[in-house]
Motif scaffolding. Structure first.
Motif, PDB file in Angstrom:
ATOM      1  N   TYR A 118      50.972  83.032  -2.233  1.00 24.16           N
ATOM      2  CA  TYR A 118      51.644  82.303  -3.303  1.00 24.16           C
ATOM      3  C   TYR A 118      51.085  80.882  -3.390  1.00 24.16           C
ATOM      4  CZ  TYR A 118      55.313  85.840  -2.480  1.00 24.16           C
ATOM      5  OH  TYR A 118      56.018  87.012  -2.296  1.00 24.16           O
ATOM      6  N   ILE A 119      51.120  80.329  -4.594  1.00 24.61           N
ATOM      7  CA  ILE A 119      50.863  78.909  -4.785  1.00 24.61           C
ATOM      8  C   ILE A 119      52.201  78.186  -4.782  1.00 24.61           C
ATOM      9  CG2 ILE A 119      50.183  77.158  -6.483  1.00 24.61           C
ATOM     10  CD1 ILE A 119      47.834  78.432  -5.012  1.00 24.61           C
ATOM     11  N   VAL A 120      52.291  77.128  -3.990  1.00 24.19           N
ATOM     12  CA  VAL A 120      53.459  76.241  -3.996  1.00 24.19           C
ATOM     13  C   VAL A 120      52.937  74.848  -4.340  1.00 24.19           C
ATOM     14  CG1 VAL A 120      55.307  75.206  -2.618  1.00 24.19           C
ATOM     15  CG2 VAL A 120      54.685  77.614  -2.283  1.00 24.19           C
ATOM     16  N   ASP A 121      53.517  74.231  -5.360  1.00 21.11           N
ATOM     17  CA  ASP A 121      53.000  72.946  -5.825  1.00 21.11           C
ATOM     18  C   ASP A 121      54.149  72.036  -6.260  1.00 21.11           C
ATOM     19  OD1 ASP A 121      51.575  70.840  -6.787  1.00 21.11           O
ATOM     20  OD2 ASP A 121      50.338  71.997  -8.182  1.00 21.11           O
ATOM     21  N   ASN A 127      55.174  68.932 -14.328  1.00 24.25           N
ATOM     22  CA  ASN A 127      54.800  70.321 -14.650  1.00 24.25           C
ATOM     23  C   ASN A 127      55.031  71.288 -13.495  1.00 24.25           C
ATOM     24  OD1 ASN A 127      53.758  69.542 -17.227  1.00 24.25           O
ATOM     25  ND2 ASN A 127      51.895  68.831 -16.222  1.00 24.25           N
ATOM     26  N   ILE A 128      55.663  70.836 -12.418  1.00 27.20           N
ATOM     27  CA  ILE A 128      55.757  71.661 -11.211  1.00 27.20           C
ATOM     28  C   ILE A 128      56.491  72.975 -11.494  1.00 27.20           C
ATOM     29  CG2 ILE A 128      55.574  69.700  -9.676  1.00 27.20           C
ATOM     30  CD1 ILE A 128      58.517  69.745  -9.233  1.00 27.20           C
ATOM     31  N   ASN A 144      61.890  74.923 -15.616  1.00 31.90           N
ATOM     32  CA  ASN A 144      60.773  74.145 -16.149  1.00 31.90           C
ATOM     33  C   ASN A 144      59.807  74.976 -16.976  1.00 31.90           C
ATOM     34  OD1 ASN A 144      59.726  71.550 -16.408  1.00 31.90           O
ATOM     35  ND2 ASN A 144      58.212  71.855 -14.796  1.00 31.90           N
ATOM     36  N   GLY A 145      59.949  76.313 -16.946  1.00 31.85           N
ATOM     37  CA  GLY A 145      59.076  77.168 -17.738  1.00 31.85           C
ATOM     38  C   GLY A 145      58.629  78.405 -16.990  1.00 31.85           C
TER      39      GLY A 145
END
Length: 246
Positions: A118-121, A127-128, A144-145
């Motif tokens: 997974y990407i965690v940012d 935009n997180i 947030n989307g």
């Protein structure tokens, strides 16, 4: 151990840190740790270190950029037995339809759990994703989307801002070293191509939109409605405390 201080900083003391609670953790990081470049603008940056970042964000109640927020979060996740490593990405500029000339200087987290990646940012401005985004192409949704990954590209469809998925950045899953992290810091702070050394920026996503203070311009997106005010210096200092440094 930074976990206790980190959870206190984001008003989640006593919360268990695991995959189940990761969305809650990311939501509170967004609420209480703003994305900001004020040290760069004020000429107050220090050489990047875990101790310096912890002091700035946890003790001084400040925010930071991707190379500060995500390494701090990665340390906390690692302390709680989650398998993480720092990786890098190059931001895509949709307005000019090109990748940033600063190259792979965006720092983010690759997390592995039960054989899945997974990407965690938490350091991507307002935009997180607020969710761990799986590398298998599934779309995840938050306040947030919507976010998904195709190959090594992260796509986003931000709520109230995008009509369709747009490319956010391209990442490399090879782990980065401390030396590479320091290189990214230097480029972001000093390159003519960096957007973070031009004017003061504070921004974060909220439960129903975003708040951004760029210079003296305060922009609030709330439920799809945008308001913009140019503040006096006195009003700007008050806005910092009201919206970013609670």
């Amino acid at each position: 151990m930074l976990t206790e201080a980190f959870l206190a900083r984001i008003r989640l003391s006593g919360t268990k840190i695991d995959m189940k609670h990761l969305p809650l953790l990311l939501r509170h990081v967004a609420d209480y740790i703003p994305f900001e470049n004020l040290d760069i603008i004020e000429g107050a940056s220090e050489v990047l270190s875990e101790e310096g970042t912890a002091k700035k964000i946890l003790q001084q109640q400040r925010g930071g950029l991707c190379y500060e927020i995500n390494p701090l979060l990665a340390t906390v996740l690692s302390e709680n037995n989650l398998h993480v490593q720092l990786i890098s990405a190059v931001i895509y500029d949709a307005l000019h339809e090109e990748f940033s000339k600063t190259g792979y200087t965006h720092t983010l987290i690759l997390l592995e759990e039960h054989g899945e990646q997974y990407i965690v940012d938490a350091g991507f401005g307002n935009n997180i994703p607020l969710m761990a985004v799986p590398l298998d192409g599934r779309t995840v949704s938050s306040t947030n989307g919507d976010y998904r990954i195709e190959g090594n590209d992260l796509y986003m469809k931000r709520r109230y801002r995008d009509e369709q998925f747009v490319l956010a950045y391209r990442f490399n899953i090879k782990p980065i070293t401390q030396a590479q992290l320091l290189d990214s810091q230097q480029i972001i702070e000093n390159s003519e191509d960096s957007v973070f050394n031009k004017r003061p920026l504070l921004t974060k996503c909220t439960e129903n939109g975003t708040v951004t203070l760029a210079g003296n311009d305060l922009t609030i997106m709330k439920n799809g409605h945008k308001t913009l005010r140019t503040l006096t210096d006195t009003e700007k200092e008050a806005a910092k405390k009201q919206y970013f440094y609670q």
